[in-house]
Scaffold this active site. Structure first.
Site, short mmCIF file in Angstrom:
data_model
loop_
_atom_site.label_atom_id
_atom_site.label_comp_id
_atom_site.label_asym_id
_atom_site.label_seq_id
_atom_site.Cartn_x
_atom_site.Cartn_y
_atom_site.Cartn_z
N SER A 1 -9.44 19.53 -84.72
CA SER A 1 -10.85 19.17 -84.55
C SER A 1 -11.44 18.89 -85.92
CB SER A 1 -11.62 20.31 -83.88
OG SER A 1 -13.02 20.06 -83.93
N TYR B 1 -13.78 29.48 -84.04
CA TYR B 1 -13.18 28.25 -83.53
C TYR B 1 -12.79 27.34 -84.70
CZ TYR B 1 -12.66 23.89 -80.92
OH TYR B 1 -12.18 22.72 -80.38
#
Length: 222
Positions: A147, A161
């Protein structure tokens, strides 16, 4: 939309995708099957969505199989990968896509949230690569879905995350060195804002800002 079978660049190839029943994973499954690969993909909860995707691909002339696997269970993931490779004795493509977003600040998330995030977003990537490489040879490919937040934390409560995706980025570099001599490529893709079930609408603008940083933000990172 049906699976388009006009391109067969991956005919005869065997592919395995984790977290393939929805979102980015489902798009990857469709593309691989559309190019002729026999695709096995995992799902965690929705058998209905997984079975619908299999039916769509088969109706379009492709090959797909869905298996329910908890990515945090390394033994179960390894067994599923072994089974996918059983027919030909080879696995040509692995896409580590499964992931979770446990949002919370350091005051609120707690150790359980941290452990769950790293079990699925990091440990499962290692387990998948460890299992898959036994069936891989020259020309095989491993793709880990990371990501953009690996480089820049996008929103409050996203530290864990972001850290997990940073770990995937770092591991991938190491895997590439380990497996490159065997002719196996290992890469990370780091998507920006993508409208999926995980990326709720309220996060979209925050993520979008990462794709177009201001001068002040760039200076802060330097």
């Amino acid at each position: 939309m049906g699976c388009e079978m006009s391109q067969k660049g991956l005919a005869g190839k065997v592919a395995f995708v984790t977290g393939g029943s929805r979102g980015i994973g489902a798009a990857v499954v469709r593309r691989l099957a559309g190019e002729g690969a026999a695709v096995t993909f995992t799902y965690a909860s929705s058998a209905e969505a997984a079975n619908a995707l299999v039916a769509e691909i088969i109706a379009g002339g492709g090959s797909a199989k869905a298996v329910k696997v908890d990515s945090a269970d390394a033994a179960a993931l390894g067994a599923a990968i072994d089974e996918a490779a059983r027919g030909t004795g080879r696995l040509h493509i692995l896409v580590n896509n499964a992931g979770v977003l446990e949002r919370g600040s350091v005051e609120t998330l707690g150790i359980d949230g941290f452990d769950r995030t790293f079990a699925i977003n990091v440990r499962a990537v290692y387990a998948g690569v460890h299992a898959a490489q036994r069936h891989m040879g020259e020309g095989a490919s491993i793709i880990n879905v990371g990501s953009i937040v690996a480089d820049r934390s996008a929103f409050p409560g996203g530290a864990v995350y972001s850290a997990s995706k940073g770990a995937v980025q770092a591991m991938t570099r190491g895997f590439a060195r380990d497996l490159g001599p065997r002719g196996i490529t290992v890469n990370t893709v780091q998507p920006g804002p993508t409208e999926t079930d995980m990326n709720a609408p309220e996060y979209h603008d925050m993520l979008s800002s990462l794709s177009n940083p201001t001068r002040a933000e760039l200076l802060a990172l330097s």
